[in-house]
Design a protein around this motif. Structure first.
Motif, PDB file in Angstrom:
ATOM      1  N   ILE A   1      24.340   0.150  49.717  1.00  0.00           N
ATOM      2  CA  ILE A   1      23.158   0.874  49.257  1.00  0.00           C
ATOM      3  C   ILE A   1      21.900   0.260  49.863  1.00  0.00           C
ATOM      4  CG2 ILE A   1      21.850   1.630  47.249  1.00  0.00           C
ATOM      5  CD1 ILE A   1      24.658   2.841  47.490  1.00  0.00           C
TER       6      ILE A   1
ATOM      7  N   ASP B   1      31.579   2.912  42.179  1.00  0.00           N
ATOM      8  CA  ASP B   1      30.269   2.649  41.586  1.00  0.00           C
ATOM      9  C   ASP B   1      30.458   2.184  40.147  1.00  0.00           C
ATOM     10  OD1 ASP B   1      30.825   4.904  40.065  1.00  0.00           O
ATOM     11  OD2 ASP B   1      29.479   6.219  41.189  1.00  0.00           O
TER      12      ASP B   1
ATOM     13  N   VAL C   1      28.806   7.254  50.224  1.00  0.00           N
ATOM     14  CA  VAL C   1      27.568   7.452  49.459  1.00  0.00           C
ATOM     15  C   VAL C   1      26.794   8.666  50.006  1.00  0.00           C
ATOM     16  CG1 VAL C   1      27.362   5.098  48.627  1.00  0.00           C
ATOM     17  CG2 VAL C   1      26.333   5.663  50.817  1.00  0.00           C
TER      18      VAL C   1
END
Length: 407
Positions: A280, A311, A331
């Motif tokens: 991320i 996650d 993602v």
């Protein structure tokens, strides 16, 4: 009368052949009539009026046919289609039997440079286009990078290192004089890439074999394999420069002409707790304008390790392709699987993320050449096929790397 149907290229060739036949028939008639006129003059000391009129009509017809042959094409692509058909026929004759006369004549008319038999002959544009399509499908970096075609040996791209001064000002306030922009340039030289497929005489004699598809299919894997390695880690010596060959620096200290990286915090791996957090962080290390068309780039082993990440809600970060032909996502960003990316190891840059269409440039020099060699590997016929390709980073802000190290 021969029926003229088929593809535009064949139709153009048939029309040219038909016009030539018409001209030759008119010329033969002209010779016969003129011979008759001369015989009448010898016999009667004067030519018959009918013969004179007939000769005049034929003479006008010859003039019209000559003018028609020299006129510019009236229909769009008429002459181009005929020339393409002529090259295609001549190239097929060269590949199948080694007949060079047709290609020599065509390239001499085009004033081609370096088209001697020892350098091979340019393939028809249809084959070059087909090779390009196949490479785009097989070469992962080419598929997501910016691809430019050039006619010279080097592509030079200017960029602005310092722009003119700008700012806000009141409607009636004085304007300060702005400075001049400072420009620099990036050079992308093209290097020679080759493949050498082999064919049996029986295959070349088989009229049912599509020579264009055969050549494109034979060279695609070899070209894609070499390109894939060069676009990732090529050193720029007789090959393109890969994006992993450039200097790297921690993203917090990033500067132009270097690629920024984020460290995983663990040598040779991800952190044991919340390993996906650094992915991320890598996504948001890239500016918003570059994230819109960004891709992850990694090999299948790295993808296999990351595929296990979840996650905080227990949902997997990696998702399979949603439709046939689509890419897997990580993602919500597509993943380009490049086998030439390094495996996860101490200090490796095994994951890249960025807008490669803005960040990496592939330069193709127009023209693919084929040299027929029936002697080196008898009874097989070798086809030494070459193209010139270059590549390198064109925007150092558009690509970020993940370094598998403590810092």
């Amino acid at each position: 009368m021969t029926e003229r149907t088929g593809a535009p290229e064949q139709k153009g060739a048939d029309e040219i052949a038909g016009a030539f036949d018409d001209f030759m028939r008119a010329f033969e008639s002209f010779k016969e009539t003129n011979d008759a006129r001369l015989a009448e003059i010898e016999e009667k000391l004067a030519a018959d009026v009918v013969t004179e009129e007939k000769l005049a009509r034929i003479d006008r017809t010859l003039d019209e046919l000559s003018l028609k042959a020299r006129r510019p094409p009236l229909a769009p692509g008429e002459r181009g289609a005929a020339a393409a058909s002529e090259r295609k026929t001549a190239f097929e004759g060269y590949v199948r039997s080694g007949a060079e006369d047709g290609l020599r004549r065509i390239e001499a008319k085009a004033l081609s440079v370096g088209s001697a038999p020892d350098g091979g002959y340019l393939v028809p544009v249809e084959i070059e286009r087909e090779i390009g399509k196949r490479l785009a499908a097989l070469s992962p970096i080419r598929a997501i990078a910016d691809v430019r075609q050039v006619s010279g040996s080097t592509y030079r791209k200017p960029f602005m290192t310092a722009g003119p001064a700008v700012g806000w000002v009141g409607e009636t306030a004085a304007r300060a004089q702005t400075g001049s922009p400072t420009l620099a340039a990036l050079d992308f030289p093209t290097m020679e890439l080759y493949a050498m497929p082999a064919a049996t005489p029986g295959l070349l004699d088989d009229a049912a074999v599509d020579i264009e598809a055969w050549i494109a299919g034979e060279v695609e894997a070899a070209f894609a394999l070499q390109e894939g390695a060069a676009f990732v880690a090529g050193d720029g010596e007789n090959k393109p420069r890969g994006f992993l060959d450039y200097d790297t620096v921690a993203d917090a200290a990033w500067s132009w002409d270097k690629l920024g990286y984020l460290a995983t915090g663990v040598t040779g791996g991800f952190a044991a707790a919340n390993p996906s957090d650094r992915l991320i962080d890598l996504v948001y290390a890239l500016k918003a304008g570059y994230r819109q068309n960004a891709h992850f780039v990694m090999n299948r082993k790295t993808q296999g390790a990351i595929r296990k990440f979840k996650d905080e809600d227990g949902a997997y970060l990696w998702a399979p392709p949603s439709t046939p032909g689509a890419a897997a996502t990580l993602v919500n960003f597509p993943v380009a699987e490049a086998e030439d990316m390094p495996d996860i190891a101490a200090g490796s840059f095994s994951v890249a993320f960025g807008d490669f269409r803005r960040g990496y440039l592939v330069v193709d020099r127009t023209g693919v050449r084929v040299l027929r060699d029936p002697y080196s590997a008898k009874p097989y016929v070798l086809f030494y096929t070459t193209k010139r390709v270059g590549g390198g980073v064109q925007d150092f802000e558009a690509i970020k790397l993940m370094k598998f190290a403590a810092a």
